[in-house]
Design a protein around this motif. Structure first.
Motif, PDB file in Angstrom:
ATOM      1  N   ARG A   1       0.970  -1.323  -0.150  1.00 38.33           N
ATOM      2  CA  ARG A   1       0.043   0.092   0.084  1.00 38.33           C
ATOM      3  C   ARG A   1       0.762   1.260  -0.020  1.00 38.33           C
ATOM      4  O   ARG A   1       0.407   2.242  -0.163  1.00 38.33           O
ATOM      5  N   TYR A   2       2.252   1.271   0.401  1.00 36.11           N
ATOM      6  CA  TYR A   2       3.118   2.342   0.334  1.00 36.11           C
ATOM      7  C   TYR A   2       4.118   2.450  -0.675  1.00 36.11           C
ATOM      8  O   TYR A   2       4.909   3.162  -0.808  1.00 36.11           O
ATOM      9  N   CYS A   3       4.084   1.426  -1.578  1.00 37.03           N
ATOM     10  CA  CYS A   3       5.113   1.616  -2.724  1.00 37.03           C
ATOM     11  C   CYS A   3       4.553   0.950  -4.039  1.00 37.03           C
ATOM     12  O   CYS A   3       3.314   0.616  -4.114  1.00 37.03           O
ATOM     13  N   LYS A   4       5.180   0.981  -5.150  1.00 39.56           N
ATOM     14  CA  LYS A   4       4.810   0.814  -6.430  1.00 39.56           C
ATOM     15  C   LYS A   4       5.143  -0.689  -6.833  1.00 39.56           C
ATOM     16  O   LYS A   4       4.273  -1.086  -7.636  1.00 39.56           O
ATOM     17  N   THR A   5       6.018  -1.222  -6.330  1.00 33.37           N
ATOM     18  CA  THR A   5       6.271  -2.632  -6.965  1.00 33.37           C
ATOM     19  C   THR A   5       6.323  -3.651  -5.851  1.00 33.37           C
ATOM     20  O   THR A   5       6.638  -3.348  -4.672  1.00 33.37           O
ATOM     21  N   SER A   6       5.965  -4.781  -6.231  1.00 31.30           N
ATOM     22  CA  SER A   6       6.247  -5.996  -5.138  1.00 31.30           C
ATOM     23  C   SER A   6       7.765  -6.194  -4.746  1.00 31.30           C
ATOM     24  O   SER A   6       7.925  -6.709  -3.605  1.00 31.30           O
TER      25      SER A   6
ATOM     26  N   ILE B   1       4.599  -0.380   9.280  1.00 32.68           N
ATOM     27  CA  ILE B   1       4.044   1.046   8.574  1.00 32.68           C
ATOM     28  C   ILE B   1       5.311   2.105   9.011  1.00 32.68           C
ATOM     29  O   ILE B   1       5.252   2.570   7.989  1.00 32.68           O
ATOM     30  N   ASN B   2       5.744   1.938  10.003  1.00 32.83           N
ATOM     31  CA  ASN B   2       6.828   2.922  10.416  1.00 32.83           C
ATOM     32  C   ASN B   2       8.031   2.792   9.502  1.00 32.83           C
ATOM     33  O   ASN B   2       8.518   3.727   8.867  1.00 32.83           O
ATOM     34  N   THR B   3       8.268   1.476   9.098  1.00 35.44           N
ATOM     35  CA  THR B   3       9.440   1.184   8.322  1.00 35.44           C
ATOM     36  C   THR B   3       9.065   1.524   6.742  1.00 35.44           C
ATOM     37  O   THR B   3       9.912   2.434   6.208  1.00 35.44           O
TER      38      THR B   3
ATOM     39  N   SER C   1     -17.629   0.833  -4.914  1.00 33.14           N
ATOM     40  CA  SER C   1     -17.958  -0.753  -4.667  1.00 33.14           C
ATOM     41  C   SER C   1     -18.120  -1.461  -6.047  1.00 33.14           C
ATOM     42  O   SER C   1     -17.882  -2.531  -6.014  1.00 33.14           O
ATOM     43  N   ALA C   2     -18.061  -0.776  -7.053  1.00 31.03           N
ATOM     44  CA  ALA C   2     -18.221  -1.559  -8.375  1.00 31.03           C
ATOM     45  C   ALA C   2     -16.844  -1.917  -8.831  1.00 31.03           C
ATOM     46  O   ALA C   2     -16.596  -2.874  -9.564  1.00 31.03           O
ATOM     47  N   PHE C   3     -15.764  -1.457  -8.315  1.00 35.39           N
ATOM     48  CA  PHE C   3     -14.435  -1.935  -8.257  1.00 35.39           C
ATOM     49  C   PHE C   3     -14.201  -3.131  -7.191  1.00 35.39           C
ATOM     50  O   PHE C   3     -14.492  -3.091  -6.331  1.00 35.39           O
ATOM     51  N   ALA C   4     -13.207  -3.923  -7.815  1.00 37.66           N
ATOM     52  CA  ALA C   4     -12.750  -4.915  -7.077  1.00 37.66           C
ATOM     53  C   ALA C   4     -11.642  -4.480  -6.176  1.00 37.66           C
ATOM     54  O   ALA C   4     -11.197  -3.412  -6.540  1.00 37.66           O
ATOM     55  N   ALA C   5     -11.521  -5.165  -5.142  1.00 36.99           N
ATOM     56  CA  ALA C   5     -10.596  -4.285  -4.100  1.00 36.99           C
ATOM     57  C   ALA C   5      -9.140  -4.551  -4.613  1.00 36.99           C
ATOM     58  O   ALA C   5      -8.580  -3.357  -4.506  1.00 36.99           O
ATOM     59  N   GLU C   6      -8.786  -5.308  -5.475  1.00 35.60           N
ATOM     60  CA  GLU C   6      -7.526  -5.479  -5.921  1.00 35.60           C
ATOM     61  C   GLU C   6      -7.294  -4.062  -6.879  1.00 35.60           C
ATOM     62  O   GLU C   6      -6.386  -3.584  -7.158  1.00 35.60           O
ATOM     63  N   GLU C   7      -8.263  -4.074  -7.801  1.00 38.69           N
ATOM     64  CA  GLU C   7      -8.198  -2.772  -8.808  1.00 38.69           C
ATOM     65  C   GLU C   7      -8.426  -1.518  -8.127  1.00 38.69           C
ATOM     66  O   GLU C   7      -7.569  -0.666  -8.501  1.00 38.69           O
ATOM     67  N   LEU C   8      -8.931  -1.296  -7.099  1.00 38.01           N
ATOM     68  CA  LEU C   8      -8.959  -0.235  -6.250  1.00 38.01           C
ATOM     69  C   LEU C   8      -7.812   0.108  -5.755  1.00 38.01           C
ATOM     70  O   LEU C   8      -6.864   1.127  -5.590  1.00 38.01           O
ATOM     71  N   MET C   9      -6.868  -0.977  -5.235  1.00 39.05           N
ATOM     72  CA  MET C   9      -5.565  -1.042  -4.570  1.00 39.05           C
ATOM     73  C   MET C   9      -4.446  -0.642  -5.644  1.00 39.05           C
ATOM     74  O   MET C   9      -3.719   0.268  -5.385  1.00 39.05           O
ATOM     75  N   GLU C  10      -4.777  -1.193  -6.928  1.00 31.73           N
ATOM     76  CA  GLU C  10      -3.977  -0.746  -8.031  1.00 31.73           C
ATOM     77  C   GLU C  10      -4.049   0.690  -8.125  1.00 31.73           C
ATOM     78  O   GLU C  10      -3.049   1.336  -8.388  1.00 31.73           O
ATOM     79  N   LEU C  11      -5.376   1.449  -8.240  1.00 28.54           N
ATOM     80  CA  LEU C  11      -5.325   2.874  -8.210  1.00 28.54           C
ATOM     81  C   LEU C  11      -4.636   3.485  -7.312  1.00 28.54           C
ATOM     82  O   LEU C  11      -4.009   4.696  -7.665  1.00 28.54           O
ATOM     83  N   VAL C  12      -4.920   3.127  -6.146  1.00 29.01           N
ATOM     84  CA  VAL C  12      -4.057   3.617  -4.804  1.00 29.01           C
ATOM     85  C   VAL C  12      -2.813   3.701  -5.020  1.00 29.01           C
ATOM     86  O   VAL C  12      -2.024   4.637  -4.678  1.00 29.01           O
ATOM     87  N   ARG C  13      -2.165   2.534  -5.541  1.00 30.52           N
ATOM     88  CA  ARG C  13      -0.780   2.444  -5.906  1.00 30.52           C
ATOM     89  C   ARG C  13      -0.222   3.536  -6.801  1.00 30.52           C
ATOM     90  O   ARG C  13       0.902   3.768  -6.985  1.00 30.52           O
TER      91      ARG C  13
ATOM     92  N   GLN D   1      -0.663   8.961  -1.564  1.00 30.21           N
ATOM     93  CA  GLN D   1      -0.637   7.412  -1.391  1.00 30.21           C
ATOM     94  C   GLN D   1      -0.773   7.248   0.195  1.00 30.21           C
ATOM     95  O   GLN D   1      -1.579   6.435   0.813  1.00 30.21           O
ATOM     96  N   ALA D   2       0.457   7.608   0.999  1.00 28.57           N
ATOM     97  CA  ALA D   2       0.586   7.386   2.257  1.00 28.57           C
ATOM     98  C   ALA D   2      -0.443   8.153   3.043  1.00 28.57           C
ATOM     99  O   ALA D   2      -0.889   7.200   3.837  1.00 28.57           O
ATOM    100  N   VAL D   3      -0.804   9.252   2.822  1.00 31.87           N
ATOM    101  CA  VAL D   3      -1.885   9.716   3.684  1.00 31.87           C
ATOM    102  C   VAL D   3      -3.129   8.875   3.447  1.00 31.87           C
ATOM    103  O   VAL D   3      -3.882   8.553   4.426  1.00 31.87           O
ATOM    104  N   PHE D   4      -3.725   8.666   2.246  1.00 30.82           N
ATOM    105  CA  PHE D   4      -4.606   7.900   2.121  1.00 30.82           C
ATOM    106  C   PHE D   4      -4.832   6.665   2.781  1.00 30.82           C
ATOM    107  O   PHE D   4      -5.737   6.110   3.393  1.00 30.82           O
ATOM    108  N   ASN D   5      -3.673   5.875   2.580  1.00 37.30           N
ATOM    109  CA  ASN D   5      -3.371   4.585   3.233  1.00 37.30           C
ATOM    110  C   ASN D   5      -3.691   4.835   5.023  1.00 37.30           C
ATOM    111  O   ASN D   5      -4.460   4.015   5.451  1.00 37.30           O
TER     112      ASN D   5
END
Length: 166
Positions: free
Chosen positions: A19-24, A60-62, A93-105, A112-116
């Motif tokens: 949730r706090y970075c762009k890549t795996s 989270i702090n890291t 709600s029409a978005f799947a959770a993973e799709e929404l997390m992709e948008l957040v990323r 992104q940090a404040v939203f998370n």
């Protein structure tokens, strides 16, 4: 004991890091740093909260520390004002959770940090302000801008989807 602790919490903490970075890859790197801190400080765990919560807080702090160092390298200091924006109803709600997390990323790191921290982790603006070492009004502004950006991305996705099926 370290192996058991890692096996028990690694998947959940990687999810937090994502949730706090762009890549795996970046998420795994942050997660490993967090676990090193957990292992180093396990003797300081008092048991006054759930172990998972303690590990999550360190993670989270890291992640925030990593984000702060990245922001300082790439962005000049700026002053943000709180912008009052009427929030029209948008259905996420029409978005799947993973799709929404992709948008957040895809949000800029500071948004992104404040939203998370606010929407997902449930921290108050005051707590976020202290964590990120920025004024509370900046946190509110970043959160509102993140929501607006997400709303625009969802609306754009919905328009594209409806154009394809038409």
């Amino acid at each position: 004991m370290q192996k058991l602790l890692y096996e028990r919490f690694a998947a959940a903490m990687k999810g937090v890091c994502l949730r706090y970075c762009k890549t795996s890859f970046e998420a795994e790197d942050i997660m490993h740093d967090a676990f090193l801190k957990v292992f180093k400080n396990i003797d300081k765990f008092k048991g006054d909260c759930p172990l998972e919560g303690w590990v999550r807080r360190i993670t989270i702090n890291t992640a925030l520390s990593h984000l702060r160092s990245r922001l300082h390298k790439t962005e000049a200091s700026e002053t943000d004002e709180l912008i009052e924006i009427a929030e029209p109803e948008t259905t996420f709600s029409a978005f799947a959770a993973e799709e929404l997390m992709e948008l957040v990323r895809s949000l800029p790191p500071k948004y992104q940090a404040v939203f998370n921290l606010q929407a997902i982790e449930g921290y108050s603006y005051k707590e976020i302000s202290e964590m990120l070492d920025v004024p509370e009004v900046t946190c509110r502004s970043h959160y509102m801008r993140a929501r607006n950006m997400l709303r625009e991305m969802v609306e754009k996705s919905n328009r594209i989807y409806h154009e394809k099926i038409s």
